[in-house]
Design an enzyme around this catalytic site. Structure first.
Site, PDB file in Angstrom:
ATOM      1  CG  ASN A   1       1.008   4.159   4.012  1.00 22.55           C
ATOM      2  OD1 ASN A   1       0.655   4.697   5.060  1.00 22.55           O
ATOM      3  ND2 ASN A   1       0.278   3.236   3.413  1.00 22.55           N
TER       4      ASN A   1
ATOM      5  CG  ASP B   1      -2.012   1.044   1.145  1.00 25.78           C
ATOM      6  OD1 ASP B   1      -2.411   1.416   0.029  1.00 25.78           O
ATOM      7  OD2 ASP B   1      -2.475   1.498   2.220  1.00 25.78           O
TER       8      ASP B   1
ATOM      9  CG  ASP C   1       0.003   1.621   7.757  1.00 25.18           C
ATOM     10  OD1 ASP C   1      -0.047   0.518   8.327  1.00 25.18           O
ATOM     11  OD2 ASP C   1      -0.993   2.197   7.295  1.00 25.18           O
TER      12      ASP C   1
END
Length: 340
Positions: free
Chosen positions: A217, A212, A229
């Site tokens: 992030n 992701d 994360d």
């Protein structure tokens, strides 16, 4: 109707400031009473100021989403990256040596981890040197990710992120009747094209990836990028962590990708056959995101943050975008010139 509308208490309602402070105190992180809830929808994340003047970030995992083995594999990957000097915000080792703690809060079990506070800002993706730096960074991350497999984390493929997400979404019966047939047809056609793309790419490598890696992030500090994360870390194609850095026209994305790869190739190899997966992966993300929103709708944070979800306009837009993605997937894959 959401749980909030029905008067049903959501598990996260139990995470009062006092409950958070008590959970941190139980693992040797004694707060001074000040805490700040950070922006996170999937989990609940708090910045907690400690009595010694420092601060930590506490992440409470959404109950029922991951198993202990999956969370611990996420943590182990973060520490493997840190040990390889890949900048990553890894969970702290608690007094008992573990990285994952558990607490029973008002009858609800929670798993949580504690992280060092790390300030920074998002990357400037319109700067070519930033893109090269991110390429080097992700090349290093993938070099570590290729060294061993995940045993418990999920796999990013057409079934997990596409077909299964579609089935779950339809089972929730949230799409208005007027938009249902159009969305379902567009989704079925898109998934058929995705199946072909993944079948044609079945010989490409599947490695441990961030999963992701959108700009939110990536934490940019004076010393460069840091990954935060790893909650969606999974097994998948390396291109998944690269394509979300790209935007604009095909020509613009081609130039951006070439710049990223200047840095990436210093540390890792990208099979250029994976370029054919960029638009299929983008389409999977759209389908998966709709299912994610639908499944989280009982969490009061979601109707507040995404009030447009579930409206006829939303599903009409999703149908249009899926049809546009069908056209994008039918085009020739993004190509790089010989000197890229």
């Amino acid at each position: 109707m959401s749980q909030a509308d029905a008067g049903v208490r959501h598990p996260y309602d139990r995470l009062t400031p006092q409950a958070v402070l008590e959970a941190l105190d139980a693992v040797g992180q004694r707060g001074d009473g000040r805490l700040l809830q950070l922006n996170s929808y999937e989990n609940r994340v708090f910045q907690v100021f400690l009595e010694d003047g420092s601060a930590v970030v506490a992440k409470f995992y959404r109950p029922g989403r991951w198993t202990d083995a999956q969370i611990l594999e996420e943590h182990a990957f973060a520490w493997e990256l840190a040990d390889a000097e890949v900048p990553v915000v890894a969970p702290l080792r608690l007094p008992d040596g573990r990285t994952l703690a558990q607490a029973q809060i008002d009858g609800q079990p929670f798993r949580y981890a504690v992280y060092p506070r790390c300030a920074g800002h998002g990357p400037e993706l319109d700067d070519p040197e930033t893109l090269r730096w991110l390429g080097r960074f992700l090349g290093r991350l993938h070099a570590v990710g290729a060294q061993a497999p995940f045993l418990h984390r999920r796999r990013l493929d057409a079934e997990t992120f596409g077909h299964a997400a579609r089935r779950r979404l339809l089972a929730l019966d949230l799409i208005p009747p007027a938009q249902l047939d159009g969305w379902r047809r567009a989704c079925e056609r898109a998934l058929a094209a995705i199946d072909v793309a993944f079948s044609n790419s079945r010989e490409t490598r599947q490695i441990r990836i961030h999963g992701d890696c959108h700009p939110g992030n990536i934490l940019w500090r004076a010393e460069g990028p840091h990954i935060v994360d790893l909650d969606d870390a999974c097994t998948g194609p390396a291109i998944q962590d690269l394509w979300m850095l790209l935007s604009g026209t095909r020509e613009a994305m081609r130039g951006q990708l070439a710049t990223v790869l200047e840095g990436y190739r210093q540390f890792a190899r990208l099979d250029l056959r994976e370029l054919a997966l960029i638009e299929p992966l983008r389409t999977l993300r759209m389908i998966h995101h709709s299912a994610w929103l639908a499944e989280r709708w009982s969490d009061p944070a979601f109707p507040a943050a995404f009030p447009w979800f579930g409206t006829p306009g939303y599903w009409g837009q999703q149908t249009t975008q899926l049809n546009e993605q069908l056209e994008a997937m039918a085009e020739e894959p993004l190509a790089l010139s010989a000197w890229d």
